[in-house]
Design a protein around this motif. Structure first.
Motif, PDB file in Angstrom:
ATOM      1  N   LEU A   1       0.827  -1.216   0.000  1.00 53.13           N
ATOM      2  CA  LEU A   1       0.000   0.000   0.000  1.00 53.13           C
ATOM      3  C   LEU A   1       0.860   1.265   0.000  1.00 53.13           C
ATOM      4  O   LEU A   1       0.582   2.210  -0.734  1.00 53.13           O
ATOM      5  N   VAL A   2       1.893   1.275   0.833  1.00 54.52           N
ATOM      6  CA  VAL A   2       2.776   2.445   0.884  1.00 54.52           C
ATOM      7  C   VAL A   2       3.454   2.648  -0.470  1.00 54.52           C
ATOM      8  O   VAL A   2       3.524   3.765  -0.982  1.00 54.52           O
ATOM      9  N   THR A   3       3.920   1.561  -1.074  1.00 56.18           N
ATOM     10  CA  THR A   3       4.585   1.665  -2.375  1.00 56.18           C
ATOM     11  C   THR A   3       3.609   2.155  -3.445  1.00 56.18           C
ATOM     12  O   THR A   3       3.949   3.037  -4.252  1.00 56.18           O
ATOM     13  N   ALA A   4       2.402   1.605  -3.457  1.00 52.27           N
ATOM     14  CA  ALA A   4       1.396   2.052  -4.435  1.00 52.27           C
ATOM     15  C   ALA A   4       1.039   3.517  -4.216  1.00 52.27           C
ATOM     16  O   ALA A   4       0.904   4.285  -5.181  1.00 52.27           O
ATOM     17  N   LEU A   5       0.899   3.908  -2.972  1.00 56.66           N
ATOM     18  CA  LEU A   5       0.580   5.296  -2.644  1.00 56.66           C
ATOM     19  C   LEU A   5       1.695   6.226  -3.110  1.00 56.66           C
ATOM     20  O   LEU A   5       1.436   7.284  -3.691  1.00 56.66           O
ATOM     21  N   MET A   6       2.939   5.811  -2.901  1.00 55.31           N
ATOM     22  CA  MET A   6       4.065   6.599  -3.400  1.00 55.31           C
ATOM     23  C   MET A   6       3.954   6.782  -4.909  1.00 55.31           C
ATOM     24  O   MET A   6       4.126   7.891  -5.421  1.00 55.31           O
ATOM     25  N   GLY A   7       3.684   5.692  -5.609  1.00 56.19           N
ATOM     26  CA  GLY A   7       3.576   5.758  -7.063  1.00 56.19           C
ATOM     27  C   GLY A   7       2.464   6.701  -7.513  1.00 56.19           C
ATOM     28  O   GLY A   7       2.659   7.503  -8.425  1.00 56.19           O
ATOM     29  N   ASP A   8       1.313   6.609  -6.853  1.00 52.56           N
ATOM     30  CA  ASP A   8       0.198   7.493  -7.225  1.00 52.56           C
ATOM     31  C   ASP A   8       0.496   8.951  -6.913  1.00 52.56           C
ATOM     32  O   ASP A   8      -0.039   9.842  -7.581  1.00 52.56           O
ATOM     33  N   ARG A   9       1.337   9.200  -5.922  1.00 54.00           N
ATOM     34  CA  ARG A   9       1.701  10.580  -5.602  1.00 54.00           C
ATOM     35  C   ARG A   9       2.757  11.122  -6.564  1.00 54.00           C
ATOM     36  O   ARG A   9       2.958  12.326  -6.642  1.00 54.00           O
ATOM     37  N   GLY A  10       3.449  10.227  -7.294  1.00 55.40           N
ATOM     38  CA  GLY A  10       4.450  10.677  -8.262  1.00 55.40           C
ATOM     39  C   GLY A  10       5.871  10.292  -7.919  1.00 55.40           C
ATOM     40  O   GLY A  10       6.805  10.677  -8.626  1.00 55.40           O
ATOM     41  N   TYR A  11       6.062   9.528  -6.857  1.00 56.85           N
ATOM     42  CA  TYR A  11       7.403   9.063  -6.513  1.00 56.85           C
ATOM     43  C   TYR A  11       7.745   7.829  -7.338  1.00 56.85           C
ATOM     44  O   TYR A  11       6.889   6.965  -7.532  1.00 56.85           O
ATOM     45  N   PRO A  12       8.995   7.721  -7.796  1.00 57.78           N
ATOM     46  CA  PRO A  12       9.420   6.470  -8.439  1.00 57.78           C
ATOM     47  C   PRO A  12       9.372   5.349  -7.396  1.00 57.78           C
ATOM     48  O   PRO A  12       9.636   5.581  -6.222  1.00 57.78           O
ATOM     49  N   THR A  13       9.059   4.140  -7.814  1.00 58.67           N
ATOM     50  CA  THR A  13       8.909   3.047  -6.851  1.00 58.67           C
ATOM     51  C   THR A  13       9.828   1.865  -7.144  1.00 58.67           C
ATOM     52  O   THR A  13       9.615   0.772  -6.635  1.00 58.67           O
ATOM     53  N   LYS A  14      10.834   2.071  -7.942  1.00 59.30           N
ATOM     54  CA  LYS A  14      11.777   0.994  -8.247  1.00 59.30           C
ATOM     55  C   LYS A  14      12.927   1.012  -7.243  1.00 59.30           C
ATOM     56  O   LYS A  14      13.660   1.982  -7.158  1.00 59.30           O
ATOM     57  N   GLY A  15      13.044  -0.048  -6.478  1.00 59.67           N
ATOM     58  CA  GLY A  15      14.163  -0.201  -5.555  1.00 59.67           C
ATOM     59  C   GLY A  15      13.971   0.546  -4.250  1.00 59.67           C
ATOM     60  O   GLY A  15      13.729   1.752  -4.245  1.00 59.67           O
ATOM     61  N   PHE A  16      14.096  -0.178  -3.156  1.00 51.41           N
ATOM     62  CA  PHE A  16      13.842   0.420  -1.848  1.00 51.41           C
ATOM     63  C   PHE A  16      14.773   1.592  -1.539  1.00 51.41           C
ATOM     64  O   PHE A  16      14.329   2.620  -1.032  1.00 51.41           O
ATOM     65  N   GLU A  17      16.055   1.450  -1.821  1.00 48.22           N
ATOM     66  CA  GLU A  17      16.996   2.530  -1.477  1.00 48.22           C
ATOM     67  C   GLU A  17      16.677   3.815  -2.238  1.00 48.22           C
ATOM     68  O   GLU A  17      16.781   4.905  -1.690  1.00 48.22           O
ATOM     69  N   GLN A  18      16.261   3.684  -3.489  1.00 42.46           N
ATOM     70  CA  GLN A  18      15.872   4.884  -4.244  1.00 42.46           C
ATOM     71  C   GLN A  18      14.587   5.471  -3.677  1.00 42.46           C
ATOM     72  O   GLN A  18      14.441   6.689  -3.581  1.00 42.46           O
ATOM     73  N   GLN A  19      13.653   4.612  -3.282  1.00 45.90           N
ATOM     74  CA  GLN A  19      12.426   5.098  -2.649  1.00 45.90           C
ATOM     75  C   GLN A  19      12.768   5.895  -1.393  1.00 45.90           C
ATOM     76  O   GLN A  19      12.264   7.001  -1.194  1.00 45.90           O
ATOM     77  N   ALA A  20      13.629   5.314  -0.563  1.00 42.73           N
ATOM     78  CA  ALA A  20      14.009   5.980   0.684  1.00 42.73           C
ATOM     79  C   ALA A  20      14.707   7.301   0.393  1.00 42.73           C
ATOM     80  O   ALA A  20      14.445   8.315   1.054  1.00 42.73           O
ATOM     81  N   SER A  21      15.569   7.308  -0.591  1.00 46.13           N
ATOM     82  CA  SER A  21      16.273   8.528  -0.965  1.00 46.13           C
ATOM     83  C   SER A  21      15.292   9.612  -1.408  1.00 46.13           C
ATOM     84  O   SER A  21      15.381  10.770  -0.986  1.00 46.13           O
ATOM     85  N   ASP A  22      14.333   9.243  -2.249  1.00 39.72           N
ATOM     86  CA  ASP A  22      13.355  10.216  -2.737  1.00 39.72           C
ATOM     87  C   ASP A  22      12.444  10.700  -1.616  1.00 39.72           C
ATOM     88  O   ASP A  22      12.088  11.877  -1.558  1.00 39.72           O
ATOM     89  N   LEU A  23      12.057   9.800  -0.733  1.00 35.99           N
ATOM     90  CA  LEU A  23      11.182  10.182   0.385  1.00 35.99           C
ATOM     91  C   LEU A  23      11.892  11.071   1.399  1.00 35.99           C
ATOM     92  O   LEU A  23      11.257  11.879   2.075  1.00 35.99           O
ATOM     93  N   SER A  24      13.202  10.921   1.494  1.00 33.32           N
ATOM     94  CA  SER A  24      13.943  11.621   2.551  1.00 33.32           C
ATOM     95  C   SER A  24      13.815  13.135   2.477  1.00 33.32           C
ATOM     96  O   SER A  24      13.915  13.813   3.498  1.00 33.32           O
ATOM     97  N   VAL A  25      13.565  13.675   1.316  1.00 37.29           N
ATOM     98  CA  VAL A  25      13.504  15.129   1.163  1.00 37.29           C
ATOM     99  C   VAL A  25      12.313  15.716   1.912  1.00 37.29           C
ATOM    100  O   VAL A  25      12.444  16.721   2.608  1.00 37.29           O
TER     101      VAL A  25
END
Length: 182
Positions: free
Chosen positions: A106-130
């Motif tokens: 759900l969190v990953t899908a929500l990220m995708g719908d908000r416009g965050y890339p969802t490939k790879g956990f470390e990239q997700q964390a990096s993008d979310l960190s801002v």
């Protein structure tokens, strides 16, 4: 006082002023990064073992994030995600492992719908960190528990904690971090 001495004093004063301005600029930039990234700032410094290298990486994350098209959710989408979360929570009683995996999805899908890339956990964390640096460590912890759960190595208490951690980030993403919705 000779002209040469006066010029030397002026040059020294200008150099000192320039150095002071550079130090002030660097400290302002550091304060900005610490405020923006919260605990993620210190994590990056520890990981890079260098404050300048960590700050450079955090600025790169900001630039990457600025290029993303992060958007708020429509009310109907928020409702759909809320219902999905409620189902995952209800499922926890009988199937905690499955509920945690569903929370992660759900969190990953929500990220995708908000416009965050969802490939790879470390990239997700990096993008979310801002924008979500204060809750990112919770997300890292929840994700780690979810991974261990896949190998049946997580306790029910750890799974419960993961659900709480996922919920924190889920709520931030769902409500655009508290910003007014369009």
């Amino acid at each position: 006082m000779s002209t040469g001495t006066l010029v030397a004093i002026i040059v020294v004063v200008v150099v000192v002023l320039v150095v002071c301005a550079l130090v002030a600029w660097r400290l302002t930039r550091r304060r900005h990064l610490k405020k923006q990234f919260g605990p993620e700032y210190e994590r990056a410094v520890e990981e890079k073992q260098s404050r300048p290298a960590a700050e450079r990486e955090l600025r790169e994350r900001e630039q990457r994030h600025d290029a993303l098209e992060i958007k708020p959710l429509a009310a109907a989408d928020r409702e759909r995600y809320t219902e999905g979360w409620n189902r995952a929570q209800e499922r926890f009683v009988d199937h905690p492992d499955d509920a945690v995996h569903e929370a992660d999805r759900l969190v990953t899908a929500l990220m995708g719908d908000r416009g965050y890339p969802t490939k790879g956990f470390e990239q997700q964390a990096s993008d979310l960190s801002v924008e979500h640096g204060r809750t990112l460590e919770n997300y890292r912890t929840a994700h780690e528990v979810s991974d261990r759960s896949s190998r049946h190595r997580a306790t029910t208490e750890e799974l419960r904690g993961a659900m709480v951690h996922y919920r924190t980030l889920f709520d931030e993403l769902l409500h655009d971090g508290g910003r007014p919705q369009e």
